[in-house]
Design a protein around this motif. Structure first.
Motif, mmCIF file in Angstrom:
data_model
loop_
_atom_site.group_PDB
_atom_site.id
_atom_site.type_symbol
_atom_site.label_atom_id
_atom_site.label_comp_id
_atom_site.label_asym_id
_atom_site.label_seq_id
_atom_site.Cartn_x
_atom_site.Cartn_y
_atom_site.Cartn_z
ATOM 1 N N THR A 16 43.655 22.109 50.586
ATOM 2 C CA THR A 16 43.014 23.185 51.326
ATOM 3 C C THR A 16 42.899 24.446 50.484
ATOM 4 O O THR A 16 42.336 25.438 50.933
ATOM 5 N N LEU A 44 36.538 21.232 45.058
ATOM 6 C CA LEU A 44 36.307 21.185 46.494
ATOM 7 C C LEU A 44 37.621 21.313 47.239
ATOM 8 O O LEU A 44 38.650 20.788 46.806
ATOM 9 N N TYR A 46 39.146 21.246 51.456
ATOM 10 C CA TYR A 46 38.812 20.656 52.744
ATOM 11 C C TYR A 46 39.444 21.477 53.855
ATOM 12 O O TYR A 46 40.650 21.678 53.879
ATOM 13 N N ILE A 47 38.594 21.975 54.757
ATOM 14 C CA ILE A 47 39.022 22.843 55.840
ATOM 15 C C ILE A 47 38.770 22.136 57.172
ATOM 16 O O ILE A 47 37.679 21.624 57.415
ATOM 17 N N THR A 49 37.882 22.206 60.889
ATOM 18 C CA THR A 49 37.176 23.071 61.833
ATOM 19 C C THR A 49 37.011 22.335 63.155
ATOM 20 O O THR A 49 37.359 21.156 63.270
ATOM 21 N N GLN A 54 35.482 20.030 56.993
ATOM 22 C CA GLN A 54 34.400 20.650 56.236
ATOM 23 C C GLN A 54 34.818 20.773 54.772
ATOM 24 O O GLN A 54 35.931 21.176 54.463
ATOM 25 N N GLN A 55 33.907 20.442 53.889
ATOM 26 C CA GLN A 55 34.138 20.490 52.441
ATOM 27 C C GLN A 55 33.496 21.770 51.893
ATOM 28 O O GLN A 55 32.340 22.049 52.182
ATOM 29 N N GLN A 56 34.259 22.556 51.090
ATOM 30 C CA GLN A 56 33.743 23.797 50.529
ATOM 31 C C GLN A 56 34.032 23.848 49.039
ATOM 32 O O GLN A 56 35.128 23.491 48.606
ATOM 33 N N ALA A 57 33.069 24.322 48.257
ATOM 34 C CA ALA A 57 33.268 24.524 46.814
ATOM 35 C C ALA A 57 33.979 25.857 46.618
ATOM 36 O O ALA A 57 33.650 26.851 47.268
ATOM 37 N N ARG A 58 34.955 25.879 45.711
ATOM 38 C CA ARG A 58 35.723 27.093 45.432
ATOM 39 C C ARG A 58 35.913 27.244 43.930
ATOM 40 O O ARG A 58 35.831 26.284 43.169
#
Length: 82
Positions: A16, A44, A46-47, A49, A54-58
């Motif tokens: 996360t 990536l 993973y959050i 929700t 939901q997968q987010q690039a960071r």
């Protein structure tokens, strides 16, 4: 989120945040007397929700130690935010 069939036991959870990996790498280097560290990571996370996972690039970075390598012509100074 824990995976049902992980590749290995240390990879059993979806990350996360990128911070734990950066801190682990920094600690590894500090334990080997590498005090001037510059690290970054993209990946990536993973959050969880209401709609599901939901997968987010960071991107994240970590800097510690001296601003410049040790040298006779410059005074020693620790890194700061600026």
């Amino acid at each position: 989120m824990v995976l049902a069939n992980p590749i290995s036991s240390d990879l059993s959870a979806m990350r996360t945040s990128l911070w734990p990996g950066l801190l682990k790498t920094a600690l590894y280097n500090l334990n080997r007397q590498q005090s001037r560290i510059r690290l970054f990571e993209t990946g990536l996370v993973y959050i969880k929700t209401e709609a599901g996972l939901q997968q987010q690039a960071r991107i994240a970075g970590l800097i510690c130690g001296e601003v410049l390598p040790e040298q006779w012509g410059e005074a020693s100074r620790k890194v700061d935010f600026f």
